[in-house]
Design an enzyme around this catalytic site. Structure first.
Site, PDB file in Angstrom:
ATOM      1  N   ASN A 108      41.023  52.660  18.693  1.00 48.94           N
ATOM      2  CA  ASN A 108      42.329  53.327  17.966  1.00 48.94           C
ATOM      3  C   ASN A 108      41.844  54.621  17.338  1.00 48.94           C
ATOM      4  O   ASN A 108      42.296  55.518  17.462  1.00 48.94           O
ATOM      5  CB  ASN A 108      42.512  52.464  16.743  1.00 48.94           C
ATOM      6  CG  ASN A 108      41.467  52.107  15.736  1.00 48.94           C
ATOM      7  OD1 ASN A 108      40.169  52.018  16.183  1.00 48.94           O
ATOM      8  ND2 ASN A 108      41.612  51.818  14.457  1.00 48.94           N
ATOM      9  N   LYS A 160      28.707  51.637  23.591  1.00 44.97           N
ATOM     10  CA  LYS A 160      29.669  51.156  24.311  1.00 44.97           C
ATOM     11  C   LYS A 160      31.178  51.453  23.963  1.00 44.97           C
ATOM     12  O   LYS A 160      31.554  50.516  22.914  1.00 44.97           O
ATOM     13  CB  LYS A 160      29.504  49.649  24.849  1.00 44.97           C
ATOM     14  CG  LYS A 160      30.449  49.025  25.915  1.00 44.97           C
ATOM     15  CD  LYS A 160      30.564  47.427  25.729  1.00 44.97           C
ATOM     16  CE  LYS A 160      31.949  47.670  24.919  1.00 44.97           C
ATOM     17  NZ  LYS A 160      33.247  47.789  25.578  1.00 44.97           N
ATOM     18  N   GLU A 166      32.671  45.970  10.988  1.00 41.23           N
ATOM     19  CA  GLU A 166      33.797  46.403  10.809  1.00 41.23           C
ATOM     20  C   GLU A 166      35.001  46.123  11.445  1.00 41.23           C
ATOM     21  O   GLU A 166      34.962  46.286  12.392  1.00 41.23           O
ATOM     22  CB  GLU A 166      33.503  48.194  10.788  1.00 41.23           C
ATOM     23  CG  GLU A 166      32.660  48.574   9.990  1.00 41.23           C
ATOM     24  CD  GLU A 166      32.855  48.767   8.692  1.00 41.23           C
ATOM     25  OE1 GLU A 166      33.871  48.146   7.916  1.00 41.23           O
ATOM     26  OE2 GLU A 166      31.826  49.254   7.878  1.00 41.23           O
ATOM     27  N   CYS A 195      42.448  50.482  10.796  1.00 38.99           N
ATOM     28  CA  CYS A 195      41.989  49.308  10.176  1.00 38.99           C
ATOM     29  C   CYS A 195      42.599  49.060   8.722  1.00 38.99           C
ATOM     30  O   CYS A 195      42.988  48.167   8.312  1.00 38.99           O
ATOM     31  CB  CYS A 195      40.700  49.128  10.345  1.00 38.99           C
ATOM     32  SG  CYS A 195      39.541  50.600   9.609  1.00 38.99           S
ATOM     33  N   GLU A 197      29.146  50.520   6.362  1.00 42.21           N
ATOM     34  CA  GLU A 197      28.677  51.600   7.038  1.00 42.21           C
ATOM     35  C   GLU A 197      28.997  52.888   6.204  1.00 42.21           C
ATOM     36  O   GLU A 197      29.722  52.865   5.164  1.00 42.21           O
ATOM     37  CB  GLU A 197      29.585  51.828   8.280  1.00 42.21           C
ATOM     38  CG  GLU A 197      29.347  50.682   9.225  1.00 42.21           C
ATOM     39  CD  GLU A 197      28.814  51.166  10.609  1.00 42.21           C
ATOM     40  OE1 GLU A 197      27.631  51.191  10.848  1.00 42.21           O
ATOM     41  OE2 GLU A 197      29.735  51.719  11.685  1.00 42.21           O
TER      42      GLU A 197
HETATM   43  P1  NAD Z   1      38.259  44.398  20.098  1.00 36.78           P
HETATM   44  O1  NAD Z   1      37.346  43.222  19.157  1.00 36.78           O
HETATM   45  O2  NAD Z   1      39.172  43.508  21.037  1.00 36.78           O
HETATM   46  O3  NAD Z   1      37.489  45.384  20.734  1.00 36.78           O
HETATM   47  C1  NAD Z   1      36.532  45.760  20.199  1.00 36.78           C
HETATM   48  C2  NAD Z   1      34.998  46.216  21.312  1.00 36.78           C
HETATM   49  O4  NAD Z   1      34.412  45.016  21.428  1.00 36.78           O
HETATM   50  C3  NAD Z   1      35.519  46.978  22.615  1.00 36.78           C
HETATM   51  O5  NAD Z   1      34.680  47.676  22.889  1.00 36.78           O
HETATM   52  C4  NAD Z   1      35.556  45.705  23.373  1.00 36.78           C
HETATM   53  O6  NAD Z   1      34.963  45.894  24.789  1.00 36.78           O
HETATM   54  C5  NAD Z   1      34.324  45.004  22.864  1.00 36.78           C
HETATM   55  N1  NAD Z   1      34.156  43.362  23.061  1.00 36.78           N
HETATM   56  C6  NAD Z   1      35.363  42.789  23.523  1.00 36.78           C
HETATM   57  N2  NAD Z   1      34.769  41.331  23.412  1.00 36.78           N
HETATM   58  C7  NAD Z   1      33.169  41.635  23.149  1.00 36.78           C
HETATM   59  C8  NAD Z   1      32.499  40.393  22.972  1.00 36.78           C
HETATM   60  N3  NAD Z   1      32.579  39.182  23.100  1.00 36.78           N
HETATM   61  N4  NAD Z   1      31.094  40.933  22.457  1.00 36.78           N
HETATM   62  C9  NAD Z   1      30.957  42.018  22.197  1.00 36.78           C
HETATM   63  N5  NAD Z   1      31.901  43.193  22.503  1.00 36.78           N
HETATM   64  C10 NAD Z   1      33.175  42.894  23.013  1.00 36.78           C
HETATM   65  O7  NAD Z   1      39.066  45.200  19.202  1.00 36.78           O
HETATM   66  P2  NAD Z   1      40.116  46.381  19.703  1.00 36.78           P
HETATM   67  O8  NAD Z   1      41.441  45.575  20.022  1.00 36.78           O
HETATM   68  O9  NAD Z   1      39.519  47.341  20.443  1.00 36.78           O
HETATM   69  O10 NAD Z   1      40.371  47.197  18.020  1.00 36.78           O
HETATM   70  C11 NAD Z   1      41.293  46.758  17.205  1.00 36.78           C
HETATM   71  C12 NAD Z   1      40.697  46.324  16.107  1.00 36.78           C
HETATM   72  O11 NAD Z   1      39.750  46.867  15.552  1.00 36.78           O
HETATM   73  C13 NAD Z   1      41.671  45.847  14.734  1.00 36.78           C
HETATM   74  O12 NAD Z   1      41.540  44.503  14.304  1.00 36.78           O
HETATM   75  C14 NAD Z   1      41.051  47.017  13.952  1.00 36.78           C
HETATM   76  O13 NAD Z   1      41.492  46.567  12.590  1.00 36.78           O
HETATM   77  C15 NAD Z   1      39.680  47.021  13.992  1.00 36.78           C
HETATM   78  N6  NAD Z   1      39.187  48.053  13.697  1.00 36.78           N
HETATM   79  C16 NAD Z   1      38.316  48.079  12.453  1.00 36.78           C
HETATM   80  C17 NAD Z   1      37.715  49.168  11.760  1.00 36.78           C
HETATM   81  C18 NAD Z   1      37.191  48.877  10.495  1.00 36.78           C
HETATM   82  O14 NAD Z   1      36.198  49.832  10.084  1.00 36.78           O
HETATM   83  N7  NAD Z   1      37.054  47.941   9.894  1.00 36.78           N
HETATM   84  C19 NAD Z   1      37.937  50.351  12.225  1.00 36.78           C
HETATM   85  C20 NAD Z   1      38.883  50.453  13.372  1.00 36.78           C
HETATM   86  C21 NAD Z   1      39.296  49.368  14.076  1.00 36.78           C
END
Ligand code: NAD
Length: 485
Positions: A160, A183, A256, A290, A465
């Site tokens: 995002n 990554k 996060e 988020c 963070e």
């Molecule tokens: P996601 O969890 O699908 O993916 C995030 C990252 O994790 C990607 O790089 C993905 O390739 C990697 N990943 C996937 N499976 C994994 C595993 N088993 N082990 C290690 N890495 C793995 O999330 P998304 O769909 O990319 O992002 C959207 C989510 O992120 C939303 O829920 C949003 O609220 C959250 N988000 C949180 C914050 C925060 O600061 N709290 C900020 C931005 C986004």
């Protein structure tokens, strides 16, 4: 109704695509690659290298080798390197922004803004005093609390705000004396890879490594015995896997995760200022933030006026491809997320009493466009209220009693942010204390300074963070006790 329009030119025109991954100071091109899709068209416009385990091993080994030398630099020297990175980001903001728009979908001015803000933020982050100090000194002994770098950080980012999140992780790791293997999401790898290329001549080889790949690469990183800490930003579901995987080697973890932030609007809130701010938060980045406002609780006396005010602001947002300068909101970033938002909208349509006040229109194609939408008439169990929608569809709920509103705001596994809107700031602060969230704002939502620790309560995260607390989570606390002779 919003005006949805199409770009006159394909968005890949004039893009400076990255040449490869940054491993041990070299730009590495892999034999295998995966497709990157433009969310404004739903079509493949580029490819990114698909790192394998050997690539990861080389990156982790390079980071381990670089660590002692990098850790031996003082904070001022490391700050100097971060300042050079910030300056390079500023001079590359336009090409990086174009790449970010092409892969993420956000309007170009927002994408360039994200790169510039990232430059400002990493400079601000690298000013904190995180070295520790004397805890106690008396006739018997002197006790010092010191903070030492951990070694190699594995950074994992979502799609995002990929540039900002990558840079915050890189800066925190570097400033605290660590090396990093980062990554990006496979859905938005290009802007992060391009940053790797842009800073390759600034960072000593091995200190920053950037690898693209699928979710497997994330799993290998969290399992890797050569990695000391994982800084993960992403969904709650993946956060659970990351924490479990990191447990085997006792990696430090910062998570996060997702949110379902409530805004509680009291009867004395300023209608226009509150509606402006709520709409900005809920619809920024197409609702894919988020800590966006994802549920609005409005006191009954203000409810009809607030619904109308939010709907008029939503309806005024121009939706279209990020490459078109007229667009104020781009598409949803990927098909899966788009289908989730569409399913939530279908759920609203099937709910008796629910009303789509504005928006609700989904373009048949191409691209993943959904108009900014305001919904009323749902109860708290409706999926749009209970789940993180991560899209531009905002439920507005009515309350009569503030205690009830707080209970409902807290009735969720999420706990990232929340806001209270009132003329009476002291009352707002009292209500804030009763909300189960890592961050609560009165009369605003988000926009923390870099000195404010960022993170969530409950399932929205683990650790913080940014700020001194966040930076110190990239370090190991060491208590040193020395007797007085
Ligand atoms: P996601 O969890 O699908 O993916 C995030 C990252 O994790 C990607 O790089 C993905 O390739 C990697 N990943 C996937 N499976 C994994 C595993 N088993 N082990 C290690 N890495 C793995 O999330 P998304 O769909 O990319 O992002 C959207 C989510 O992120 C939303 O829920 C949003 O609220 C959250 N988000 C949180 C914050 C925060 O600061 N709290 C900020 C931005 C986004």
């Amino acid at each position: 109704m919003n005006d949805i329009h199409v770009a006159e030119k394909p968005v890949q025109a004039g893009l400076a695509l990255p040449g490869g991954m940054l491993i041990d100071g070299q730009i590495v091109v892999d034999a295998t690659a995966f497709d990157v899709i433009d969310p404004a068209t739903g079509e493949v416009f580029a490819q990114a290298p698909d790192a394998d385990r050997d690539d990861l091993d080389r990156a982790v080994t390079a980071a381990r080798c670089a660590f002692p030398h990098w850790a031996a630099h003082n904070f001022a020297a490391r700050r100097g390197v971060i300042a050079q990175i910030a300056s390079r980001l500023r001079t590359s903001a336009e090409p990086l922004g174009k790449l970010l728009t092409a892969e993420q979908g956000k309007p170009l001015r927002d994408a360039i803004g994200e790169v510039r803000r990232a430059a400002d933020h990493i400079e601000a982050l690298s000013t904190f005093d995180v070295a520790g100090g004397v805890l106690r000194e008396d006739a018997r002994e002197r006790v010092e609390i010191r903070y030492r770098p951990l070694g190699v950080v594995g950074g994992i980012t979502p799609w995002n705000v990929p540039v900002m999140l990558a840079m915050v992780k890189i800066a925190q790791a570097l400033y605290t004396g660590n090396c990093i293997v980062l990554k990006p999401s496979p859905l938005t790898p290009l802007s992060t890879l391009a940053i790797g290329e842009a800073i390759a001549d600034i960072v000593p080889p091995g200190t920053v490594n950037i690898l693209s790949g699928g979710n497997d690469l994330g799993v290998w990183l969290t399992n890797h015995p050569g990695v000391d800490k994982i800084s993960f930003t992403g969904s709650v579901a993946t956060g659970r896997h990351v924490m479990a995987s990191a447990a085997a080697t006792f990696k430090r973890v910062t998570l996060e995760l997702g949110g379902n932030d409530p805004a509680i609007v009291l009867p004395d809130a300023d209608l226009d200022a509150t509606a402006d701010a709520i709409a900005r938060s809920a619809f920024a980045n197409c609702g894919q933030v988020c800590m966006a406002i994802k549920r609005v609780f409005v006191h009954r006396t203000l409810y009809p006026a607030m619904v109308e005010a939010l709907a008029s602001r939503a309806a005024a947002i121009r939706v279209g491809p990020g490459s078109d300068p007229r667009s104020e909101m781009g598409p949803i970033q990927n098909r899966m997320q788009f289908e989730k938002v569409v399913a939530l909208l279908e759920g609203v349509r099937a709910t008796p009493g629910a009303r789509i006040v504005t928006g609700g229109i989904v373009r048949a194609g191409p691209g993943y466009f959904v108009e900014p939408t305001v919904v009323t008439g749902l109860d708290d169990e409706a999926p749009l209220v209970r789940e993180e929608q991560f899209g531009p569809v905002l439920p507005v709920l009515v309350y009569d009693d503030i205690d009830d509103a707080i209970r409902r705001a807290n009735a969720t596994e999420f706990g990232l942010g929340a806001s209270v809107w009132t003329h009476d700031s002291a009352r707002g602060a009292d209500i804030a204390e009763r909300i189960e969230a890592g961050m609560v704002w009165v009369n605003r939502h988000g926009g923390n300074g870099r000195d404010v620790p960022f993170g969530g309560a409950k399932h929205s995260g683990y650790g913080r963070e940014q700020g001194v607390a966040g930076m110190q989570s990239y370090m190991e606390m060491q208590a040193v006790t020395v007797p007085k002779d």
